[in-house]
Design an enzyme around this catalytic site. Structure first.
Site, mmCIF file in Angstrom:
data_model
loop_
_atom_site.group_PDB
_atom_site.id
_atom_site.type_symbol
_atom_site.label_atom_id
_atom_site.label_comp_id
_atom_site.label_asym_id
_atom_site.label_seq_id
_atom_site.Cartn_x
_atom_site.Cartn_y
_atom_site.Cartn_z
ATOM 1 C CD GLN A 90 -2.453 8.745 -4.340
ATOM 2 O OE1 GLN A 90 -1.390 8.921 -4.903
ATOM 3 N NE2 GLN A 90 -2.539 8.068 -3.213
ATOM 4 C CG HIS A 157 2.387 6.902 -4.205
ATOM 5 N ND1 HIS A 157 3.320 6.372 -3.350
ATOM 6 C CD2 HIS A 157 1.437 7.454 -3.402
ATOM 7 C CE1 HIS A 157 2.959 6.584 -2.096
ATOM 8 N NE2 HIS A 157 1.810 7.245 -2.112
ATOM 9 C CD GLU A 249 12.780 12.159 1.619
ATOM 10 O OE1 GLU A 249 13.092 11.175 2.317
ATOM 11 O OE2 GLU A 249 13.097 12.260 0.404
ATOM 12 C CE1 TYR A 259 18.305 13.550 -3.483
ATOM 13 C CE2 TYR A 259 18.688 12.258 -5.464
ATOM 14 C CZ TYR A 259 18.885 13.413 -4.728
ATOM 15 O OH TYR A 259 19.668 14.425 -5.242
ATOM 16 C CE1 TYR A 270 1.177 6.179 5.527
ATOM 17 C CE2 TYR A 270 1.353 4.624 3.710
ATOM 18 C CZ TYR A 270 1.328 5.923 4.178
ATOM 19 O OH TYR A 270 1.469 6.958 3.305
#
Length: 377
Positions: A90, A157, A249, A259, A270
């Protein structure tokens, strides 16, 4: 601003998501008629973000590290910088946003992933766009302003989205939890957080959690992979993030709030094991909207233009594995799902053009990586 920043805000490549630990698994998306025309303007190689300059030229980042300046009509392009990035997984050259005073300063802020002591992490940087002396432009005076803490192993991430406060005096920067779960609740890590920084990348004064022992940059925490952040017209800060197996979200970001990730999520792990859903009284700020099946949210834009007057003030989200453009109806501090249009490709980013047109950019890879302008039918 009419109020203090705290008061105002109080009212105010490849990413992990979906039904597997890598991107690409999509839930079914009910098709709806598209109320817009699609005009392809340009094509890129795995683009990640786009931004408009005051003269209507467009800056596009590509995963491998190229930053490209595109003419307003899409016919001329120039590579204005090549950033050394760790593009595995990523990793990428990520977001790009002009400074609030770009017209005078010519500064562009951007983010990218890199390797360093301890592993890898996301960096916030800026440069100055200048003439190259040969009829083009070049991004120079490049400086790294902030590095996520800690650097860790892995390729997921990073997040790295950027938004300037409405008064132009501070910068909000998202740090993903790097698929490590617990850093999102670690007070001293910047991972899994929304950060509020000065324009020089330092901790902004008055951040809400310093007295509780948090890193001085932290604005909110308990986040997963934050791939969109934007202010609405009333100064409220909205953020969207990818959930695990379900539970994508859209959040209204309030200073100092938790949060929930990884202690609360409307998705599951997963391996199928349960994560407690958000529930009243659990101490965690719940999302305003959540998706299961997932949309795999990419960029976030809040519309303020006039070409689509019925959508003014609404949020638009690029859908990656869902290959869609998603509209969320915002009403003050409330939000509800509205439209989800199939786009036939992974949508990495969405922005508003100077004339109020909506622009989307495809993710590349299996899709074309095209830049597309949306106008009313």
């Amino acid at each position: 601003m009419r109020h203090s920043l705290l008061a105002t805000l109080s009212i105010a490549l490849i990413a992990c998501s979906g039904n597997a630990p890598v991107e690409g698994q999509a839930g079914e998306t009910p098709p709806s008629a598209k109320p817009f025309r699609e005009t392809v303007v340009a094509d890129f190689v795995s683009p990640w973000a786009l931004a408009f300059l005051p003269d209507e030229r467009i800056v596009v980042t590509e995963k491998a590290g190229q930053m490209i300046l595109l003419s307003a009509d899409g016919k001329r392009r120039q590579t204005i910088a090549t950033i050394t990035v760790d593009a595995a997984g990523q990793g990428a050259l990520m977001d790009v946003v002009p400074a609030p005073d770009f017209a005078s300063s010519k500064r562009l802020y951007f983010s990218y992933s890199t390797a360093g002591e301890g592993g890898k992490g996301v960096v916030l940087a800026r440069g100055r766009l200048r003439s190259d002396g040969q009829g083009g432009d070049r991004l120079g005076e490049i400086e790294a302003l902030f590095r996520a803490r800690p650097f860790v192993e892995g390729n997921g991430h990073y997040s790295g989205r950027i938004a300037f406060s409405p008064d132009g005096q501070s910068l909000f920067f998202t740090n993903g939890e790097r698929q490590k779960f617990t850093p999102a609740q670690d007070p001293q890590a910047t991972l899994g957080k929304v950060l509020r920084l000065t324009l020089d990348g330092k901790p902004a004064p008055g951040n809400p959690l310093v007295a509780k022992g948090f890193a001085p940059e932290v604005w909110s925490y308990g986040h997963r992979n934050l791939l969109g952040i934007a202010f609405d017209g009333e100064g409220r800060l909205w953020e969207q993030e990818m959930g695990p197996k379900g539970g994508d979200e859209l959040n209204l970001i309030m200073p100092g709030r938790n949060y929930g990730w990884p202690k609360a999520s409307n998705g599951s792990n997963y391996d199928g094991s349960d994560i407690p859903d958000h529930a009243p009284g659990d101490g965690y700020e719940p999302p305003k909207v959540w998706w299961n099946p997932v949309i795999s949210p990419g960029g976030l834009m809040i519309y303020s233009g006039s070409l689509f007057p019925a959508w003014k003030g609404d949020a638009f989200i690029g859908g990656l594995s869902s290959q869609s453009l998603v509209r969320v109806d915002l009403d003050g501090q409330n939000a509800k799902k509205a439209d989800q249009w199939p786009m036939g490709a992974r949508i990495r980013d969405v922005e508003q053009g100077p004339d109020g047109a909506i622009w989307v950019i495809e993710d590349g890879g299996k899709s074309q990586g095209r830049l597309i302008r949306l106008t009313p039918r």
